[in-house]
Design a protein around this motif. Structure first.
Motif, short mmCIF file in Angstrom:
data_model
loop_
_atom_site.label_atom_id
_atom_site.label_comp_id
_atom_site.label_asym_id
_atom_site.label_seq_id
_atom_site.Cartn_x
_atom_site.Cartn_y
_atom_site.Cartn_z
N CYS A 3 12.42 -17.49 4.31
CA CYS A 3 12.82 -18.85 3.94
C CYS A 3 13.19 -18.91 2.47
O CYS A 3 12.80 -18.06 1.69
CB CYS A 3 11.66 -19.82 4.14
N THR A 4 13.92 -19.95 2.16
CA THR A 4 14.08 -20.36 0.77
C THR A 4 13.23 -21.61 0.61
O THR A 4 13.34 -22.55 1.40
CB THR A 4 15.54 -20.64 0.42
N VAL A 5 12.37 -21.59 -0.39
CA VAL A 5 11.43 -22.70 -0.62
C VAL A 5 11.76 -23.35 -1.96
O VAL A 5 11.91 -22.67 -2.98
CB VAL A 5 9.97 -22.19 -0.61
N THR A 27 12.91 -17.27 -2.56
CA THR A 27 13.04 -16.70 -1.23
C THR A 27 11.89 -15.75 -0.96
O THR A 27 11.46 -15.01 -1.84
CB THR A 27 14.38 -15.95 -1.10
N LEU A 30 7.41 -16.85 4.51
CA LEU A 30 6.53 -18.02 4.55
C LEU A 30 5.38 -17.78 5.52
O LEU A 30 5.59 -17.36 6.66
CB LEU A 30 7.32 -19.25 4.99
N TYR A 32 2.08 -19.88 7.08
CA TYR A 32 1.43 -21.18 7.24
C TYR A 32 0.31 -20.95 8.24
O TYR A 32 0.56 -20.60 9.39
CB TYR A 32 2.45 -22.20 7.78
N LEU A 48 4.03 -18.20 0.02
CA LEU A 48 5.30 -17.50 0.10
C LEU A 48 5.10 -16.11 -0.47
O LEU A 48 4.84 -15.95 -1.67
CB LEU A 48 6.38 -18.27 -0.68
N TRP A 94 6.96 -28.85 -0.57
CA TRP A 94 8.00 -27.82 -0.51
C TRP A 94 9.03 -28.24 0.52
O TRP A 94 8.70 -28.70 1.61
CB TRP A 94 7.43 -26.48 -0.07
N VAL A 96 11.64 -26.44 2.84
CA VAL A 96 11.75 -25.08 3.35
C VAL A 96 12.97 -24.96 4.24
O VAL A 96 13.12 -25.74 5.19
CB VAL A 96 10.48 -24.70 4.15
#
Length: 101
Positions: A3-5, A27, A30, A32, A48, A94, A96
């Motif tokens: 991902c890009t956060v 980047t 990710l 969670y 991240l 964030w 995402v």
């Protein structure tokens, strides 16, 4: 997932302007997940990592504690808390966007 956060709040808990947030996307992989219960209350956190399967590497961004995930059109929003330099909780969110590798 890769991902890009984009962090949406600064280190003092103030909302960043959209241009500033967009310019500072990070980047990585990710994660969670559910964190160990504290006082019987489990909670989730997000982090991240620089790449998939790299738990021994330092996180790209500070961990987002007490994270809540919301799916939105075009991406996801994670809201939670950061720590400041004095170990106080600060509001953080964030934006995402999943990326293809």
């Amino acid at each position: 997932m890769y991902c890009t956060v984009y962090r949406l709040y600064d280190g003092q808990g103030n909302r960043l302007h959209n241009d500033v947030a967009k310019a500072n996307g990070q980047t990585g992989w990710l994660v969670y997940r559910l964190k160990r219960p504290q006082n019987g209350q489990p909670f989730r956190h997000a982090l991240l990592l620089p790449k998939e399967g790299a738990p021994d590497h330092p996180a790209v961004l500070p961990t987002l504690e007490h994270a809540q995930l919301r799916m939105l059109q075009g991406g996801m929003r994670l809201t939670g808390q950061d720590f400041d330099a004095h170990h106080r909780y600060l509001k953080q969110a964030w934006w995402v966007i999943p990326t293809l590798v």
